[in-house]
Design an enzyme around this catalytic site. Structure first.
Site, PDB file in Angstrom:
ATOM      1  CB  CYS A 150      37.399  38.527  43.300  1.00  0.00           C
ATOM      2  SG  CYS A 150      36.737  37.235  42.244  1.00  0.00           S
ATOM      3  N   GLY A 192      32.378  39.974  43.682  1.00  0.00           N
ATOM      4  CA  GLY A 192      31.029  40.055  43.151  1.00  0.00           C
ATOM      5  C   GLY A 192      31.141  39.764  41.678  1.00  0.00           C
ATOM      6  CG  HIS A 232      37.002  36.493  47.423  1.00  0.00           C
ATOM      7  ND1 HIS A 232      36.247  37.587  47.070  1.00  0.00           N
ATOM      8  CD2 HIS A 232      36.905  35.635  46.386  1.00  0.00           C
ATOM      9  CE1 HIS A 232      35.720  37.401  45.871  1.00  0.00           C
ATOM     10  NE2 HIS A 232      36.094  36.215  45.425  1.00  0.00           N
ATOM     11  CD  GLU A 280      36.242  39.711  49.904  1.00  0.00           C
ATOM     12  OE1 GLU A 280      37.492  39.703  49.910  1.00  0.00           O
ATOM     13  OE2 GLU A 280      35.568  39.763  48.861  1.00  0.00           O
TER      14      GLU A 280
END
Lengths: 177, 333
Positions: free
Chosen positions: A67, A34, A160, A162
């Protein structure tokens, strides 16, 4: 993470933490990607920052930051003017948006210490770990750049996990608990 | 530049573009026209800013042709904030988009808020390294934009009105259609896919006065056969996921924290606020309140709390009072 619990038949549950009281029932937290400034503001405003710091002091929490999360786990940032309140979990210096803006975001396979095969990593406006010291252990590099590091029960990645179906890093983190 | 072997890196892939959009999830993206506004937005917790010359309410009031913003402003904003910076290009104006990519913006909004530049085609977003967001009123528009390479979809709503009704309409149109796909037989989905491809055929026929077969090139370098198959595949994916395969934001009329939370509760992944913030009495306070409302969209106490004493919201416009040819949402197809 819930897929790991399911596939490995392990006890445990991943929940979405949105308020500081949600943290009480957790053994470990994942701070996702984010914007580090945005996430930092939410952590401070909601009181989560203080709760996490207290649990860190008592050494009863594990943290994984990807991140933006990696930025927050750092002891120091190269950009000293950044409007980010760091959790200071890992002895590392982090540079935000180190590769440049979105145009410079990329995919790349990396070797990770402890994993047999290479890991396909997605870097989005990614930070890099420019320096480590103390008890911080470097786990992966992309070229010469450090992109994954660990200290005690804290794990930081500049990419990332995810965003892909490869669950090995989630497993790696679970085994740290 | 960092010391990596550039030749082995893969830039601008779908994964990288869609991944960028996912990082915006649960956040608020704010329209800004000056460096000062960009700073306020960043400080209030925006996940990104949209740099433009005039907010939609002013574009509506001024009339005339609305174009890409002056690169000077965009560059200044890029140099000031650390959060991502987006900018708008006109529908079909791929040269504005090329210029914005060269400037280094993080995402382009191919936007109906600006005056469309091409009556036949939207931009081929697959040719770009940076990701695009596009507006939609329904699943057909969303599917076409995703096929053309959009990495994020937003409702069109009716920008610059401060009136949420059109954004709600468009979100509901998309969500409702996705849920009907759930039980829809394959043959019927194929028909829906064919219907969604019609606008490309119409453009081709208008331009050439000829009919289209599977080998006809209908968009950029893609044939009608490929288009049909890939649109069908996107619909199958949507059916299976029961959501769009890309992040889906709300836009076009958000003026209050409650508006923003409403959009989140009916299925948006995040919110764009255009005129709503900097056309209100107390932009800083309102910006923070909207960020809080989106982060805590299902906690009524929080919404009530952050909605207190915000000062006047933008006045707003009743949609029926806008002449039909001035509706921004009618732009694009």
């Amino acid at each position: 993470m819930n897929r790991v619990f399911q596939e490995d038949k392990k006890k445990g549950k991943a929940i979405l933490v949105r308020q500081s009281k949600d943290i009480d029932s957790c053994d470990a937290l994942i701070i996702p990607g984010g914007e580090s400034t945005t996430i930092s503001r939410i952590l401070v405003n909601s009181g989560m920052y203080d709760v996490i710091r207290e649990r860190m002091n008592n050494q009863d929490i594990a943290l994984m930051g990807t991140c933006a999360g990696c930025v927050l786990l750092a002891k120091e940032l190269t950009d000293t003017k950044a409007d980010v309140k760091l959790l200071e979990a890992i002895d590392m210096l982090v540079e935000r948006n180190a590769f440049g803006r979105q145009k410079e975001s990329f995919e790349q396979s990396v070797q990770i210490k402890g994993l047999t095969n290479s890991y396909h990593a997605v870097f989005i406006r990614a930070p890099i770990i420019t320096k480590t010291w103390g008890d911080c252990e470097i786990l992966s590099k992309a070229g010469k750049e450090i992109v994954m590091a660990r200290q005690k029960s804290y794990l930081a990645l500049s990419f990332h996990p995810e965003l892909t179906d490869d669950l090995r890093i989630h497993r790696f983190f679970l085994e740290m608990l | 530049m960092k010391e990596l072997d550039i030749t082995t890196l893969r830039h601008g892939t779908d994964l990288v573009k869609r991944g960028f959009s996912k990082m915006q999830k649960g956040g608020v993206i704010m329209d800004v026209t000056t460096v000062e506004q960009a700073k306020i937005a960043e400080k209030s917790g925006a996940v990104a800013v949209m740099a433009l010359e005039r907010v939609p309410a002013d574009i509506r009031a001024h009339g005339g042709v609305a174009r890409m913003a002056d690169p000077t402003i965009i560059k200044e904003i890029l140099n000031t904030v650390s959060i991502p910076v987006m900018a708008k290009a006109r529908i079909g104006h791929f040269v504005e988009a090329q210029a914005l990519e060269a400037l280094g913006v993080d995402m382009i909004d191919e936007s109906e808020v600006l005056t469309p530049a091409d009556p036949f085609y939207h931009i081929d977003k697959r040719c770009f390294t940076i990701p695009f967001v596009c507006g939609c009123r329904n699943l057909g528009e969303a599917t076409r934009r995703i096929w053309e390479g959009a990495a994020m979809i937003r409702t069109k709503g009716e920008a610059g009105t401060g009136n949420i009704i059109e954004a709600v309409r468009h979100q509901r149109m998309v969500t409702r259609m996705i849920s009907t796909l759930k039980t829809m037989p394959t043959v019927k989905i194929q028909k829906v896919a064919d219907a969604y491809c019609q606008s490309y055929i119409t453009s081709y026929k208008t331009l050439t006065d000829q009919n289209v077969d599977d080998k006809t090139i209908v968009f950029s370098s893609s044939t009608y056969g490929v288009l049909k198959k890939e649109v069908y595949d996107i619909l199958k994916e949507i059916k299976q996921l029961q959501r769009l395969p890309v992040v889906n934001f709300a836009a076009g009329g958000v003026a209050t924290p409650a508006d923003a939370a409403l959009m989140m509760q009916i299925g948006s992944d995040g919110v764009f606020v255009g005129s709503g913030i900097f056309k209100s009495k107390n932009p800083e306070k309102r910006a923070k309140a909207i960020v809080e409302a989106v982060a805590h969209f299902d906690e009524p106490e929080t919404i009530a709390d952050v909605s207190k004493n915000l000062g006047d919201a933008m006045l707003g416009i009743e949609i029926s009072s806008i002449p039909k040819d001035q509706l921004l949402q009618e732009r694009g197809w």
